[in-house]
Design an enzyme around this catalytic site. Structure first.
Site, PDB file in Angstrom:
ATOM      1  CE  LYS A  38     -95.304 -69.740 -61.963  1.00 62.55           C
ATOM      2  NZ  LYS A  38     -95.839 -71.182 -61.868  1.00 62.55           N
ATOM      3  NE  ARG A 136     -98.970 -75.524 -56.662  1.00 64.02           N
ATOM      4  CZ  ARG A 136     -98.084 -75.214 -57.519  1.00 64.02           C
ATOM      5  NH1 ARG A 136     -97.004 -74.739 -56.940  1.00 64.02           N
ATOM      6  NH2 ARG A 136     -98.282 -75.200 -58.812  1.00 64.02           N
ATOM      7  CE1 TYR A 269     -76.315 -51.485 -40.595  1.00 65.93           C
ATOM      8  CE2 TYR A 269     -76.398 -52.222 -42.804  1.00 65.93           C
ATOM      9  CZ  TYR A 269     -76.818 -51.227 -42.006  1.00 65.93           C
ATOM     10  OH  TYR A 269     -77.384 -50.054 -42.127  1.00 65.93           O
ATOM     11  CG  MET A 317     -82.649 -51.845 -48.034  1.00 65.00           C
ATOM     12  SD  MET A 317     -83.676 -50.754 -47.263  1.00 65.00           S
ATOM     13  CE  MET A 317     -83.919 -51.764 -45.682  1.00 65.00           C
TER      14      MET A 317
HETATM   15  C1  LIG Z   1     -95.048 -72.198 -62.519  1.00 67.47           C
HETATM   16  C2  LIG Z   1     -96.097 -73.179 -63.213  1.00 67.47           C
HETATM   17  C3  LIG Z   1     -95.459 -73.794 -64.457  1.00 67.47           C
HETATM   18  C4  LIG Z   1     -93.975 -73.443 -65.000  1.00 67.47           C
HETATM   19  O1  LIG Z   1     -93.182 -74.015 -64.248  1.00 67.47           O
HETATM   20  P1  LIG Z   1     -91.376 -73.980 -64.865  1.00 67.47           P
HETATM   21  O2  LIG Z   1     -90.840 -75.060 -64.004  1.00 67.47           O
HETATM   22  O3  LIG Z   1     -90.944 -72.511 -64.632  1.00 67.47           O
HETATM   23  O4  LIG Z   1     -91.408 -74.608 -66.349  1.00 67.47           O
HETATM   24  C5  LIG Z   1     -96.153 -74.598 -65.143  1.00 67.47           C
HETATM   25  N1  LIG Z   1     -97.246 -74.920 -64.627  1.00 67.47           N
HETATM   26  C6  LIG Z   1     -97.851 -74.397 -63.533  1.00 67.47           C
HETATM   27  C7  LIG Z   1     -99.147 -75.051 -63.129  1.00 67.47           C
HETATM   28  C8  LIG Z   1     -96.846 -73.710 -62.536  1.00 67.47           C
HETATM   29  O5  LIG Z   1     -97.521 -73.181 -61.634  1.00 67.47           O
END
Ligand SMILES: *Cc1c(COP(=O)(O)O)cnc(C)c1O
Length: 373
Positions: A38, A136, A269, A317
């Protein structure tokens, strides 16, 4: 890249391979491997990383949303892909046409997907997600939610047009030390297996039961079940040295200008740094628009082969300044490592009040990824 030597991210695909093999070796043979790609593979480039994982024999990929899944499909990656987040049910047909597996997190959503499905036929592959304590996404099943949770899952997996291939949950503190965290993680795991057991008593079985993120893969091998689901480990962090992982990304920049100042001169800055005497400062073409967090200003230093170069003044930036007074060998066009193979991303993250994940994901689109190995 040689045409415009500014700032780039070197991505070592051979280190992905090394890390993959190291993780694999630590697992029982039959355990499947899902690589989490992801957020553009945590900034490393989802297509390139996924192609390598596919060649290496990984079993599954995971992304967070439909766009990320479609990017893989459009680039010819045909491995199983699981979407961990929500996809609106109007896209059910696209999920099915592209053989993308969707996470289902509650009864209502299962019903929506199933309803969409009845119109056009076909079967949507799903993985059920349980909330065992992450707070979650997922079917609630803790405490007095247990029976309802089990019965909602049971009703969901039987809906027309859905095939429940897997069931999973996610740990919130499996990567953190301490007895309290250990207890919490093990209670999440117990709840997960209890729900699976209750479903099994109702005649419902899953091909793939999975819960181990990076923290659990390293610290709780007993949670591997049918598949592990690491992200961070693949990119070289989070094993506490146990697996001998290697950093995959190195963020490299160059020295574009060197200036000599007398004492008492304000830099950048906000005038947050004033030279304390003669100083030789380098201007680096890397700033917060490249992913170098502004909150790191005046708090970090970067690797050079001759020693660390302390960063001075506010990070802008598109550029920032470093003190090269004690590093006379570092000159215009010298390479400087912001993080990666030599420096420590973990230290930089700590200095910025964040975690390695965020720094990797922050490396922006304008930073070219250069693939090696
Ligand atoms: C992002 C995520 C992972 C991977 O997490 P890591 O800590 O990078 O291994 C696994 N499962 C779910 C549901 C996630 O959202």
């Amino acid at each position: 890249m040689d045409l415009q030597k500014r700032t780039w991210a070197e991505i070592s695909l051979s280190n992905i391979e090394h890390n993959y093999n190291a993780i694999r070796k630590s697992l029982p043979e039959k355990v499947k491997f899902l690589g989490v790609v992801k957020a553009d593979a945590y900034g490393h480039g989802a297509v390139s990383v996924s192609r390598r994982l596919c060649e290496l024999g990984a079993d599954y990929l995971a992304v967070s949303c439909l766009d990320e899944a479609m990017e893989l499909r459009q680039n010819g990656i045909s491995m199983p892909v699981l979407i961990l987040g929500h996809t609106p049910s109007q896209y059910t047909d696209i999920l099915i046409e592209n053989n993308i597996t969707q996470t289902v997190t509650c009864y209502a959503k299962a019903a929506e997907y199933s309803k969409k499905k009845k119109k056009s036929g076909g079967t949507l592959k799903i993985h059920i997600k349980l909330d065992t304590g992450m707070g979650r996404l997922g079917f609630l099943c803790a405490g007095n939610h247990f029976e309802n949770g089990v019965s909602d899952v049971a009703k969901s997996v039987k809906m027309e047009g859905l095939y429940a291939e897997g069931i999973f949950t996610h740990f919130s503190v499996s990567d953190e030390p301490g007895e309290d965290n250990r207890k919490y993680t093990l209670s999440q795991f117990k709840l997960f297996t209890d729900v699976i057991k209750a479903l099994s008593d109702l005649g419902i079985q899953f091909e793939i039961r999975h819960c181990a993120n990076s923290g659990a893969t390293v610290n709780y091998p007993e949670t591997a079940l049918d598949m592990v689901r690491p992200g961070l480990l693949l990119y070289g962090y989070g094993d506490g040295g146990k697996l001998g992982l290697r950093p995959v990304m190195s963020l490299i920049t160059t020295v574009s200008t060197i200036k000599h100042y007398e004492g008492g001169i304000d830099i950048s800055y906000g005038r947050t740094y004033t030279t304390e005497g003669h100083r030789r400062l380098g201007v680096l073409p890397v700033g917060y628009a490249d992913g170098l967090l502004r909150s790191l200003s005046n708090r970090c230093s970067f690797y050079t082969p001759y020693g660390m170069a302390p960063q001075r003044g506010k990070i802008c930036m598109d550029m920032c300044m470093v003190d090269l007074t004690d590093l006379p060998q570092v000159n215009i066009d010298s390479h400087i490592e912001i993080f990666g193979a030599h420096g420590s991303l973990e230290k930089l993250a700590e200095q910025g009040g964040t975690i390695p994940y965020e720094l990797m994901c922050s490396v922006s689109k304008r930073v070219p990824r250069v693939y090696m190995g």
